[in-house]
Design a protein around this motif. Structure first.
Motif: not given
Length: 535
Positions: A296-307, A340-345, A481-486
């Motif tokens: 039930p918490a209200e969220v002001a903003k989210v910033v996603l890091d999809e990688d 998703w890993e969630i960091d709350i600030l 930022e080096v992927s496992i494939d790289d």
């Protein structure tokens, strides 16, 4: 005497029928176990070396015993073989290699023989019962079953399902949940395995899918597939979150699962010993789904890091404790639900962090590009994070920054390139001091900074690099930022010389073979004295 024998035969069939019904197995399996038991008792009486076969007539219950003998030219084993001449006396069509049957008199079971026969029958019936249980329940994984508690040992509950027994282990129970013998229990079948002691049916009341199945039983729309339960996250016995989606736009999935005055969700809560359940709307948009999951918490903003599959959630200060939950329960369940890993600030913390990032980046441009504070702040405001961004940007892009002109843009671009060249030279020198070879430096997609990192960790030659696994290299280069494939591609490039060496060795051996063959041909053409032959 005949009447007594007939009665015993009838009783034999009746016992077989009763056991088959009780254990829910085939009648022929029970009779087959009896035949094997009689055979074992007969061998004890007539000798283990005899090939004795017992047969129970399926209609009359008559027991027939016979010894099988192989027809041979010369008898080597009297217990299992018979001479062809003797066999012809019994059967005119007998031939070498055939088997003839020699009837034996009825067996009078002694106490020990009867006990042995009983053990054989019990063992065979138990094996057949276990096989039937496995076949019946192996395809029922994922179902909810009801049973009676048969016994409780060290917290593990044995449940009688009627036609089988199942195990409800202590770690699959809800916390502080206790059962006594005779209690009714409802649980989820999560595994059925064949083990040395027989098939084992494993139940759970803490499994996330147990909650899904309970909602399917209580909510007709879920059972019919109109509403889908997309994700479930549970802290068993305490709290859970369930994400639902409606395939019919006219039906509210959350309202349907809650029910009139909460009747439907309350039925599930009661079954789960008061476990609180948050029902939320599932969304294909990760940001929306994460905001819903933190209710039930209200969220002001989210910033996603999809990688990194990581999200930064900003909440008002007064909503922080609600978003985190008691002992971090709310954010932990939301993370499990959304994957998703969630960091709350708080908004204040985010503001302070952004101001610090702004100051650090501005100072970085002041130090590296030798510009004043205003120019550095303008670069940061326009989204330039480091010197590489300035060096790789076009002159027009830099000149488009408010307050910049072409001359300043060219100067910034030139200074950025000079700085990068100077840093590359310093890193190259350090790489050489560390002993990292030029062959390693020539591997594609490796920057000077990466090469220095490899050298600092003892990776200095192509063989050192080639011996690494992909995840080991990824760990060494985690700052980039080096992927496992790289990483795997870099390692395969480093191993290329291994295959080149093998091909070279193969060609050399082939060349030696051809040379030796040519020399042999020449030797064959030359006479022994070295003179050419006369015409």
């Amino acid at each position: 005497m005949e009447q007594v024998t007939s009665l015993n035969r009838l009783e034999l069939l009746q016992v077989a029928d009763a056991v088959a019904r009780e254990k829910a197995i085939e009648r022929d399996i029970v009779l087959g176990a009896m035949e094997e038991a009689i055979q074992k008792a007969a061998r004890s009486r007539y000798g283990q070396e005899n090939d004795i076969v017992a047969e129970i007539d399926r209609k009359s219950g008559e027991i027939r015993l016979a010894r099988h003998l192989e027809v041979v030219e010369e008898v080597e084993n009297d217990a299992q073989q018979i001479r062809v001449e003797d066999a012809l006396a019994r059967n005119p069509d007998a031939q070498v290699g055939d088997f003839i049957s020699e009837p034996l008199p009825p067996l009078d079971f002694g106490r020990i023989a009867a006990q042995t026969a009983k053990q054989v029958i019990v063992t065979k019936v138990r094996e057949a019962e276990r096989a039937r249980q496995y076949e019946e329940y192996k395809d029922r994984i994922g179902e909810i079953v009801n049973g009676l508690v048969k016994r409780v040992e060290y917290g593990n509950v044995t449940v009688d399902l009627g036609r089988a027994e199942a195990v409800l282990r202590r770690d699959e129970l809800l916390p502080r949940e206790t059962f006594r013998q005779g209690d009714r229990v409802r649980a989820y079948i999560y595994d059925v395995r064949e083990e040395p002691r027989g098939p084992q049916i494993f139940l759970s009341r803490s499994h996330p899918l147990f909650m899904s199945k309970l909602f399917a039983q209580e909510v007709p729309e879920v059972y019919d597939g109109i509403i889908e339960i997309r994700e479930v996250a549970r802290d068993p016995g305490s709290r859970a979150k369930i994400a639902v989606l409606s395939n019919d736009s006219s039906i509210d999935p959350v309202g349907a699962c809650v029910g009139m005055r909460g009747s439907r969700v309350q039925a599930v809560v009661n079954e789960l010993q008061g476990e609180k359940i948050d029902i939320i709307q599932w969304s294909p948009d990760p940001a929306t789904f994460i905001v819903n999951a933190l209710a039930p918490a209200e969220v002001a903003k989210v910033v996603l890091d999809e990688d990194a599959q990581r999200v930064e959630v900003v909440v008002p200060t007064d909503q922080l404790s609600l978003a985190i939950g008691r002992r971090g329960q709310n954010v932990r369940l939301a993370s499990q639900l959304t994957h998703w890993e969630i960091d709350i600030l708080t908004e204040e913390e985010e503001s302070e962090r952004r101001q610090k990032e702004f100051r650090d980046r501005s100072q970085h441009f002041i130090d590296t590009l030798e510009v004043d504070e205003m120019v550095a702040q303008l670069l940061v405001t326009e989204g330039f994070a480091d010197v590489e961004d300035v060096a790789y940007a076009s002159i027009d892009e830099l000149a488009s920054v408010e307050g910049f002109d072409d001359e300043l843009a060219e100067a910034l671009h030139e200074r950025a390139e000079e700085y990068l060249e100077r840093m590359d030279a310093e890193l190259t020198s350090k790489r050489q001091e560390l002993g990292v070879t030029d062959e390693v430096a020539e591997v594609a997609n490796m920057s000077p900074a990466m090469l220095v990192r490899l050298g600092e960790n003892g990776v200095k030659t192509l063989d050192d690099l080639a011996d690494l696994a992909g995840d080991e290299l990824a760990e060494l280069l985690s700052d980039w930022e080096v992927s496992i494939d790289d990483c795997n591609a870099i390692i395969m490039a480093a191993r290329a010389h291994w295959f080149d060496d093998e091909e070279a060795d193969g060609e050399a051996q082939a060349g030696d073979g051809e040379a030796g063959s040519a020399a042999a041909d020449e030797a064959a053409e030359e006479p022994a004295d070295g003179q050419r032959p006369q015409d």
